[in-house]
Design an enzyme around this catalytic site. Structure first.
Site, mmCIF file in Angstrom:
data_model
loop_
_atom_site.group_PDB
_atom_site.id
_atom_site.type_symbol
_atom_site.label_atom_id
_atom_site.label_comp_id
_atom_site.label_asym_id
_atom_site.label_seq_id
_atom_site.Cartn_x
_atom_site.Cartn_y
_atom_site.Cartn_z
ATOM 1 N N CYS A 37 1.081 -1.365 -0.027
ATOM 2 C CA CYS A 37 -0.179 -0.120 0.411
ATOM 3 C C CYS A 37 0.156 1.371 0.488
ATOM 4 O O CYS A 37 0.417 2.022 -0.037
ATOM 5 C CB CYS A 37 -0.959 -0.401 1.565
ATOM 6 S SG CYS A 37 -0.104 0.037 2.632
ATOM 7 N N CYS A 64 -2.869 3.645 7.029
ATOM 8 C CA CYS A 64 -4.726 3.368 7.659
ATOM 9 C C CYS A 64 -4.422 3.495 8.747
ATOM 10 O O CYS A 64 -3.368 3.229 9.740
ATOM 11 C CB CYS A 64 -4.574 2.072 6.421
ATOM 12 S SG CYS A 64 -4.098 0.462 7.574
ATOM 13 N N CYS A 107 -0.565 -4.785 8.157
ATOM 14 C CA CYS A 107 -0.877 -3.294 8.615
ATOM 15 C C CYS A 107 -0.509 -3.994 10.107
ATOM 16 O O CYS A 107 0.645 -3.060 10.589
ATOM 17 C CB CYS A 107 -1.941 -2.507 8.772
ATOM 18 S SG CYS A 107 -3.030 -2.955 6.731
HETATM 19 S S1 FES Z 1 -3.069 -0.371 4.223
HETATM 20 FE FE1 FES Z 1 -1.133 -0.033 5.015
HETATM 21 S S2 FES Z 1 -0.714 -0.148 6.780
HETATM 22 FE FE2 FES Z 1 -2.721 -0.857 6.632
#
Ligand code: FES
Ligand SMILES: [Zn+2]
Lengths: 140, 237
Positions: A37, A64, A107
């Site tokens: 991400c 996030c 995450c």
């Molecule tokens: S979506 Fe990237 S760390 Fe949570």
């Protein structure tokens, strides 16, 4: 995505956001990222050289809600722990505590990586002089 | 690309029994052939190569779209109707994956057994076992830059919320924008070089080497692409 109450709590009231002095010999800094991400997390620890206890921990996460909650929780958990104990924290512990859904597991991995990176940096600063308990870990 | 023949898989046509068969249509009776799972390169009758002729790919896509169109099979057997449907949707997936340079590279890596999302968790496992620091899948300097830029972005957003804009922050972000855009372009250039290396690789050892470099490059790219997006969003907001 529906966040659990615990995630929301950490997300809206993150604990230990901030910065420690990167150049201090007692401070270890871990900077890690999740390529999936593009999120990044910095976690810092301040270790008492005599006792090996993590006396302070700070984080700053650009990512996030789950990543913020994971790192916030991680700093809470490692504060007051010995370095070797902090190393035992697994992302699965975080997943459980925060009730993260499968898509948010990476995450929590980020938070585990960050703890280990911060400790690794601190160890590096001390080289062989630090009395590291788990000697098998310092091959390098 | 003009030929659809796959001699290595030629089987008899289900309808007329002739041996000459392409992946999609019988060469003798022209009937649509059973829809079997096949990778996207094979669907287009292509080798597993990264350089490809986009114009030819597009032409073939339209040609097959027409020939597989379910309307053409309204009167055919229900099997043929079903195959034309399945093949039409395979065609769309295959075209979408192959026409985009990054998607194509990612798809090829997947065929080679590499899932980008699993790279990072594999490194975490390795770190856990050795007790050492995890090896990040991108260079540490890049992570530093990503972090710094995010700090700047946050400053800009906070400033905007309070109704003030620090011209210095804006200038800094503009500079960052061109820097990261240039970086993205550089990565695209590197990608082409690795494509050539992949296409020219002679054995599996060579291919594994190129594959790993492709993985590293795509990971770097994903950070840089996100940064470019975020900087643009912040500047436009
Ligand atoms: S979506 Fe990237 S760390 Fe949570
Ligand atoms: Zn036939």
């Amino acid at each position: 995505m529906a966040y659990s109450d615990k995630v929301l709590d950490h997300y809206t009231h993150p604990r230990n956001v901030g910065t420690l002095d990167k150049s201090s010999t007692d401070v270890g800094t871990g900077l890690v990222g999740a390529p999936e991400c593009g999120d990044v997390m910095r976690l810092q620890i301040k270790v008492n050289p005599a006792t090996q206890v993590i006396e302070d921990a700070k984080f700053k996460t650009f990512g996030c809600g789950s990543a913020i909650a994971s790192s916030s929780l991680a700093t809470e958990w490692i504060k007051g722990k010995k370095v070797a104990e902090a190393l035992a924290i697994r992302n699965t512990d975080i997943v459980k505590e925060l009730a993260l859904p499968p898509v948010k597991i990476h995450c929590s991995v980020l938070a585990e990586d960050a703890i280990r990176a911060a400790i690794g940096d601190w160890k590096k600063k001390h080289g062989a002089e630090a009395p590291v308990e788990n000697t098998a870990e310092v091959k390098a | 690309m003009a030929t659809e023949t796959h001699p290595e898989t030629a089987t008899a046509c289900w309808s007329c029994g002739q041996g000459a068969e392409s992946a999609h249509f019988c060469a003798s009776c022209r009937k649509v052939q059973p829809a079997v799972p096949m990778d996207f390169f094979r669907f287009f009758g292509l080798e597993r190569k990264l350089n490809l002729d986009l114009a030819a790919l597009e032409k073939e896509f339209y040609r097959l779209s027409r020939k597989l169109h379910p309307d053409l099979y309204a009167r055919a057997s229900s099997e043929e109707q079903g195959w034309s449907l399945v093949k039409s949707s395979q065609l769309n997936d295959a075209y979408r994956a192959l026409k985009d340079p990054v998607a194509r590279t990612q798809y090829l890596l997947e065929l080679e057994g590499v899932k980008l999302e699993e790279q990072s968790s594999a490194a975490t496992l390795a770190a856990r076992e050795s007790g050492a620091e995890k090896k990040q899948v991108v260079p540490p300097e890049l992570l530093e830059e990503v972090f710094e830029l995010n700090m700047q972005l946050q400053e800009l957003r906070m400033g905007k919320q309070m109704g003030e804009e620090d011209p210095e922050v804006i200038t800094g972000l503009r500079a960052a924008k061109s820097k990261f855009e240039a970086m993205l372009e550089g990565i695209t250039g590197e990608l082409k070089i690795l494509w050539n290396a992949w296409d020219a690789a002679l054995d599996s050892e060579e291919r594994t080497g190129v594959r790993d470099r492709l993985v590293a490059l795509l990971n770097r790219r994903s950070y840089v692409r996100n940064l470019v997006r975020d900087v643009n969003d912040a500047l436009e907001a």
